[in-house]
Write a protein that holds these residues in place. Structure first.
Motif, PDB file in Angstrom:
ATOM      1  N   GLN A 295     138.722  22.294  55.875  1.00 18.26           N
ATOM      2  CA  GLN A 295     137.299  22.614  55.903  1.00 18.26           C
ATOM      3  C   GLN A 295     136.865  23.086  57.286  1.00 18.26           C
ATOM      4  OE1 GLN A 295     138.619  19.983  54.462  1.00 18.26           O
ATOM      5  NE2 GLN A 295     137.595  19.479  52.524  1.00 18.26           N
ATOM      6  N   VAL A 296     137.449  22.480  58.318  1.00 20.72           N
ATOM      7  CA  VAL A 296     137.119  22.879  59.691  1.00 20.72           C
ATOM      8  C   VAL A 296     137.570  24.317  59.934  1.00 20.72           C
ATOM      9  CG1 VAL A 296     137.671  22.477  62.120  1.00 20.72           C
ATOM     10  CG2 VAL A 296     137.169  20.544  60.624  1.00 20.72           C
TER      11      VAL A 296
ATOM     12  N   ARG B 197     137.931  21.181  66.769  1.00 19.99           N
ATOM     13  CA  ARG B 197     139.102  22.003  66.488  1.00 19.99           C
ATOM     14  C   ARG B 197     140.197  21.157  65.824  1.00 19.99           C
ATOM     15  NH1 ARG B 197     139.050  26.943  68.588  1.00 19.99           N
ATOM     16  NH2 ARG B 197     141.324  27.108  68.437  1.00 19.99           N
ATOM     17  N   PRO B 198     141.077  21.795  65.039  1.00 24.11           N
ATOM     18  CA  PRO B 198     142.148  21.053  64.355  1.00 24.11           C
ATOM     19  C   PRO B 198     142.988  20.199  65.296  1.00 24.11           C
ATOM     20  CG  PRO B 198     141.996  23.273  63.474  1.00 24.11           C
ATOM     21  CD  PRO B 198     141.049  23.216  64.654  1.00 24.11           C
TER      22      PRO B 198
ATOM     23  N   GLN C  79     143.719  16.132  65.008  1.00 26.37           N
ATOM     24  CA  GLN C  79     145.065  15.545  64.975  1.00 26.37           C
ATOM     25  C   GLN C  79     145.239  14.497  66.066  1.00 26.37           C
ATOM     26  OE1 GLN C  79     147.560  19.019  65.290  1.00 26.37           O
ATOM     27  NE2 GLN C  79     147.455  19.476  63.103  1.00 26.37           N
ATOM     28  N   ARG C  80     144.754  14.806  67.251  1.00 25.52           N
ATOM     29  CA  ARG C  80     144.871  13.870  68.370  1.00 25.52           C
ATOM     30  C   ARG C  80     144.016  12.630  68.119  1.00 25.52           C
ATOM     31  NH1 ARG C  80     147.802  11.396  71.624  1.00 25.52           N
ATOM     32  NH2 ARG C  80     147.141  11.187  73.798  1.00 25.52           N
ATOM     33  N   ALA C  81     142.818  12.821  67.562  1.00 28.37           N
ATOM     34  CA  ALA C  81     141.937  11.686  67.258  1.00 28.37           C
ATOM     35  C   ALA C  81     142.600  10.752  66.262  1.00 28.37           C
ATOM     36  CB  ALA C  81     140.604  12.189  66.721  1.00 28.37           C
ATOM     37  N   ASP C  82     143.285  11.333  65.267  1.00 33.16           N
ATOM     38  CA  ASP C  82     144.015  10.509  64.296  1.00 33.16           C
ATOM     39  C   ASP C  82     145.045   9.625  64.989  1.00 33.16           C
ATOM     40  OD1 ASP C  82     143.302  10.501  61.634  1.00 33.16           O
ATOM     41  OD2 ASP C  82     144.251  12.409  61.196  1.00 33.16           O
ATOM     42  N   GLU C  83     145.771  10.212  65.938  1.00 32.76           N
ATOM     43  CA  GLU C  83     146.825   9.472  66.634  1.00 32.76           C
ATOM     44  C   GLU C  83     146.237   8.355  67.496  1.00 32.76           C
ATOM     45  OE1 GLU C  83     148.792  12.468  68.850  1.00 32.76           O
ATOM     46  OE2 GLU C  83     149.575  13.519  67.084  1.00 32.76           O
ATOM     47  N   ILE C  84     145.182   8.671  68.240  1.00 30.21           N
ATOM     48  CA  ILE C  84     144.617   7.708  69.186  1.00 30.21           C
ATOM     49  C   ILE C  84     143.918   6.562  68.457  1.00 30.21           C
ATOM     50  CG2 ILE C  84     142.853   7.418  70.979  1.00 30.21           C
ATOM     51  CD1 ILE C  84     143.478  10.322  71.807  1.00 30.21           C
ATOM     52  N   LEU C  85     143.187   6.888  67.405  1.00 32.52           N
ATOM     53  CA  LEU C  85     142.382   5.884  66.707  1.00 32.52           C
ATOM     54  C   LEU C  85     143.113   5.248  65.533  1.00 32.52           C
ATOM     55  CD1 LEU C  85     138.956   7.777  66.751  1.00 32.52           C
ATOM     56  CD2 LEU C  85     139.759   6.002  68.322  1.00 32.52           C
TER      57      LEU C  85
ATOM     58  N   GLN D  76     140.856  27.839  73.020  1.00 29.14           N
ATOM     59  CA  GLN D  76     141.622  28.836  72.276  1.00 29.14           C
ATOM     60  C   GLN D  76     143.068  28.892  72.749  1.00 29.14           C
ATOM     61  OE1 GLN D  76     139.669  32.635  72.572  1.00 29.14           O
ATOM     62  NE2 GLN D  76     137.797  31.928  71.598  1.00 29.14           N
ATOM     63  N   TRP D  77     143.934  29.352  71.837  1.00 29.30           N
ATOM     64  CA  TRP D  77     145.330  29.569  72.203  1.00 29.30           C
ATOM     65  C   TRP D  77     145.800  30.884  71.603  1.00 29.30           C
ATOM     66  CZ3 TRP D  77     148.002  27.137  75.815  1.00 29.30           C
ATOM     67  CH2 TRP D  77     149.355  27.483  75.953  1.00 29.30           C
ATOM     68  N   PRO D  78     146.398  31.766  72.411  1.00 31.90           N
ATOM     69  CA  PRO D  78     146.617  31.611  73.849  1.00 31.90           C
ATOM     70  C   PRO D  78     145.297  31.611  74.607  1.00 31.90           C
ATOM     71  CG  PRO D  78     147.135  33.837  73.169  1.00 31.90           C
ATOM     72  CD  PRO D  78     146.901  33.062  71.914  1.00 31.90           C
ATOM     73  N   PRO D  79     145.240  30.880  75.712  1.00 29.96           N
ATOM     74  CA  PRO D  79     143.969  30.743  76.434  1.00 29.96           C
ATOM     75  C   PRO D  79     143.609  32.003  77.203  1.00 29.96           C
ATOM     76  CG  PRO D  79     145.708  29.653  77.641  1.00 29.96           C
ATOM     77  CD  PRO D  79     146.331  30.107  76.340  1.00 29.96           C
ATOM     78  N   PRO D  80     142.337  32.360  77.245  1.00 32.41           N
ATOM     79  CA  PRO D  80     141.899  33.475  78.099  1.00 32.41           C
ATOM     80  C   PRO D  80     142.077  33.094  79.567  1.00 32.41           C
ATOM     81  CG  PRO D  80     140.238  32.924  76.436  1.00 32.41           C
ATOM     82  CD  PRO D  80     141.235  31.810  76.455  1.00 32.41           C
ATOM     83  N   GLU D  81     142.072  34.095  80.427  1.00 36.67           N
ATOM     84  CA  GLU D  81     142.111  33.850  81.866  1.00 36.67           C
ATOM     85  C   GLU D  81     140.674  33.841  82.393  1.00 36.67           C
ATOM     86  OE1 GLU D  81     144.587  33.136  83.923  1.00 36.67           O
ATOM     87  OE2 GLU D  81     145.999  33.104  82.244  1.00 36.67           O
ATOM     88  N   PHE D  82     140.342  32.803  83.164  1.00 36.47           N
ATOM     89  CA  PHE D  82     138.991  32.659  83.701  1.00 36.47           C
ATOM     90  C   PHE D  82     139.018  32.569  85.222  1.00 36.47           C
ATOM     91  CE2 PHE D  82     138.820  30.561  79.531  1.00 36.47           C
ATOM     92  CZ  PHE D  82     137.728  31.196  78.952  1.00 36.47           C
ATOM     93  N   SER D  83     138.005  33.134  85.847  1.00 37.98           N
ATOM     94  CA  SER D  83     137.745  32.854  87.258  1.00 37.98           C
ATOM     95  C   SER D  83     136.237  32.787  87.434  1.00 37.98           C
ATOM     96  CB  SER D  83     138.351  33.921  88.175  1.00 37.98           C
ATOM     97  OG  SER D  83     137.679  35.158  88.067  1.00 37.98           O
ATOM     98  N   PHE D  84     135.798  31.843  88.234  1.00 38.38           N
ATOM     99  CA  PHE D  84     134.370  31.637  88.473  1.00 38.38           C
ATOM    100  C   PHE D  84     134.145  31.486  89.973  1.00 38.38           C
ATOM    101  CE2 PHE D  84     135.500  29.573  84.441  1.00 38.38           C
ATOM    102  CZ  PHE D  84     134.687  30.271  83.555  1.00 38.38           C
TER     103      PHE D  84
END
Length: 286
Positions: free
Chosen positions: A87-88, A64-65, A69-75, A166-174
């Motif tokens: 492209q993504v 995901r985009p 972006q986070r990978a760019d910052e960390i690496l 995803q954003w906004p995130p779905p609500e999950f319960s398991f």
């Protein structure tokens, strides 16, 4: 008869960008290793599990985009990964559901869900499985699947987990039976990694994960696993599956019955904090 199937291509294959994601994955692996980070360490920094990092590095998972972006910052790659975000996004827009024919109708609804609730009795729900657990499930299936089909099924199953990003995130319960957690599918190593994955997902703010203790003397549903989901802009539906035979439930009264049953199951299960504590204890004992 040997079980083979035709399926839609992966998002990358479908729009001709497979080479982009294979190269992107290899670059990510090279730079991660150059930074001295394991898949788990890097995953902790970007909010992914080690299986998810592995899938991105092998080109079978579309990053995901936000991840890029986070990978760019960390690496410290100075925009290398941000440069491929267009492209993504194009690949994600054109992507179709990638599952066996009989499952695709449900998978399309799941991808659009704003809420999803599941009760599992025999094994960890596919949406929560690690790569190792998923591969063990398909490898152990009888009659046996050929290697190509196993790899396709594993990649398809892992692709579903992008719903958690995803954003906004779905609500999950398991809710899962305690026996599901105790069954060491794939062996000790795979089992421990699966428990860690459940802890990671269970700690998400939009997820509630509960365990139904084996010691309960009363139980409202000894029939089968089932899922309740609400697609965006549509009414809640139910889904049942037995021996590869699916049933999508749209009748309002049947869905209402399943929802009422699920409510009782949740009330009788351990609460989310107790459930995560139990999983942590099981992991420590392994």
């Amino acid at each position: 008869m040997e079980e083979r199937e035709r399926r839609p291509e992966t998002p990358a294959e479908e729009n001709g960008a497979v080479g982009v994601f294979l190269v992107l994955g290899r670059q990510l692996k090279l730079l991660r290793e150059r930074a001295g980070l394991s898949q788990r360490e890097f995953g902790d920094l970007v909010g992914y599990g080690p299986d998810q990092i592995s899938s991105v590095e092998r080109g079978v998972r579309t990053p995901r985009p936000e991840f890029l972006q986070r990978a760019d910052e960390i690496l410290g790659t100075e925009g290398l990964f941000r440069a491929v975000i267009p492209q993504v996004e194009e690949a994600m827009t054109k992507a179709r559901t990638r599952h066996p024919e009989w499952y695709r109708g449900y998978a399309e609804l799941e991808a659009k869900a704003v809420s999803l609730h599941d009760y599992s009795t025999m094994g960890v729900l596919g949406l929560l499985q690690t790569e190792g657990y998923s591969r063990a499930v398909f490898t152990q299936r009888h009659p046996p699947l050929d290697e190509e089909t196993i790899e396709k099924r594993v990649a398809d199953r892992l692709s579903r987990q992008q719903i958690f990003e995803q954003w906004p995130p779905p609500e999950f319960s398991f809710v899962m039976e305690q026996a599901v957690l105790e069954r060491p599918i794939g062996g000790p190593g795979v089992h421990k990694e699966q428990l860690r994955q459940l802890l990671r997902i269970g700690r998400m703010r939009n997820v509630q994960l509960q365990v139904m203790p084996t010691v309960r003397s009363e139980h409202p549903c000894l029939d089968n696993s089932f899922t309740l989901l609400t697609p965006k802009g549509k009414e809640q539906v139910g889904y049942l599956e037995s021996h590869g035979y699916p049933r999508l439930i749209t009748d309002r009264e049947e869905v209402r019955t399943l929802a009422a049953r699920y409510g009782i199951i949740r009330a009788q299960a351990l609460n989310p904090h107790e459930s995560l504590d139990l999983i942590e204890k099981m992991l420590e004992e392994r």
